[in-house]
Write a protein that holds these residues in place. Sequence first.
Motif, mmCIF file in Angstrom:
data_model
loop_
_atom_site.group_PDB
_atom_site.id
_atom_site.type_symbol
_atom_site.label_atom_id
_atom_site.label_comp_id
_atom_site.label_asym_id
_atom_site.label_seq_id
_atom_site.Cartn_x
_atom_site.Cartn_y
_atom_site.Cartn_z
ATOM 1 N N HIS A 33 -13.608 -0.731 4.856
ATOM 2 C CA HIS A 33 -14.488 0.132 3.873
ATOM 3 C C HIS A 33 -15.157 1.915 4.808
ATOM 4 N N THR A 88 -10.351 -1.796 -0.352
ATOM 5 C CA THR A 88 -11.638 -1.915 -0.537
ATOM 6 C C THR A 88 -12.328 -3.174 -1.642
ATOM 7 N N GLY A 89 -11.213 -3.360 -2.369
ATOM 8 C CA GLY A 89 -11.389 -4.766 -3.227
ATOM 9 C C GLY A 89 -11.187 -5.986 -1.909
ATOM 10 N N THR A 130 0.670 -1.483 0.155
ATOM 11 C CA THR A 130 -0.042 0.070 -0.409
ATOM 12 C C THR A 130 0.603 0.787 0.040
ATOM 13 N N ASP A 190 -10.526 14.307 -1.403
ATOM 14 C CA ASP A 190 -11.796 15.176 -3.065
ATOM 15 C C ASP A 190 -12.271 16.981 -2.128
ATOM 16 N N LEU A 241 -3.390 7.798 -2.686
ATOM 17 C CA LEU A 241 -5.001 6.839 -2.801
ATOM 18 C C LEU A 241 -5.667 5.756 -3.727
ATOM 19 N N ASP A 242 -4.915 5.478 -4.780
ATOM 20 C CA ASP A 242 -4.802 4.136 -4.999
ATOM 21 C C ASP A 242 -4.902 2.898 -4.401
ATOM 22 N N LEU A 258 -11.260 8.266 1.578
ATOM 23 C CA LEU A 258 -11.159 9.541 0.387
ATOM 24 C C LEU A 258 -11.672 11.180 0.505
ATOM 25 N N VAL A 295 -12.273 3.991 5.268
ATOM 26 C CA VAL A 295 -11.341 4.354 3.451
ATOM 27 C C VAL A 295 -12.213 5.080 3.107
ATOM 28 N N ALA A 296 -14.040 5.245 3.018
ATOM 29 C CA ALA A 296 -15.063 6.327 2.093
ATOM 30 C C ALA A 296 -14.864 7.312 3.340
ATOM 31 N N ARG A 311 -8.096 2.823 -2.383
ATOM 32 C CA ARG A 311 -9.273 2.039 -3.147
ATOM 33 C C ARG A 311 -8.513 0.322 -3.018
#
Length: 348
Positions: A257, A238-239, A184, A268, A231-232, A264, A260-261, A235
């Motif tokens: 999750h 969350t996979g 990560t 933003d 940021l990648d 992100l 993480v939301a 994401r």
Amino acid sequence: MTTRAERGRWDEEGAETIGPGVHRIPLPLPGDGLRAVNVYLLEEDDGVVMIDGGWALPRSRHVLETAMASLGHDLAEITQIFVTHIHRDHYTQAVALRRLLGSRVHLGAGERRGLELLLGEVRSNVPVTSLRVLRRGGAGDLADRLLKIQSYTGFDETDWEAPDNWIGAGVADLGRRALRVIPTPGHTRGHVVYLDEAAGLLFAGDHVLPHITPSIGFELADPGLPLADYLDSLRLVTGYPDARLLPAHGPVTGSVHARVAELLLHHDNRFAHTLRTLGTRTLDAYAVARQLTWTRRDIPFAGLDDFNQMLAINETAAHLDVLVARGRVTAVLDGGVTRYTRVDDAAP
């Protein structure tokens, strides 16, 4: 009965049992705003596996030893230490414990270049890469002040050694449990997290923290575009199936999750605030950072100490550089300082 975390005392010394055979132990940091660093103990048939090592301090080792004794364990039972990243509060005590006990130390392969620089040409506690970002951001005076202060802190090369194993993506079979190693990059290039899919636990290091967002690209090796990587990496996790968040700093929380939301969304919003601050002007990262507020308490830039001003300018530069990569902002290097201008159609 309330837990320590529920009382807001996640850093209180001692062991907290998270689940069968999994324990959290917060270890002290020296005058650090982060308060403590969590290490985790996993009980295995052939001993104890440790996630992160802590900072190599006599007090830290004493707290670790006392907490392990309360669980019926001894330091000598630590057979392996899986470290999330190379920062001193995570790695140096792992090196010290290996020297004392013969434990095997595992570290993400992406940290190799940073460690080579530290033990080679740098040999210093000075965050030279961050100081370069300060100068490029127009904060040369702050870089000079920090360099003067940091130059007086002694560098002990015995705190740093190569790990036994440079690890990449894959699965580490410990016996009772398996840990999926997930690179990560972002906080550092070689940061990894460890996912126990069967138990639904993510040992997240500094990648996902419950109350703060980590500094980005805080290392010696050239981080490239660390915020884009970060940021990648957010994401990416969350996979995988959602899990409880076991962070390096702060209490254990319920959902990776969900956090993480939030992170992100925070970034933003930060991109939008950065664009609004630029407006129609051409500014360097220092000028932008001074007009933003910081931490969850919206502290003005002037209210931060020098070290945290450095982190703020570095974070601002990271956001601006991603906006450049996205075509929202242009950048021109002028006299060693990067100056940014918003593209006309880059509405905030």
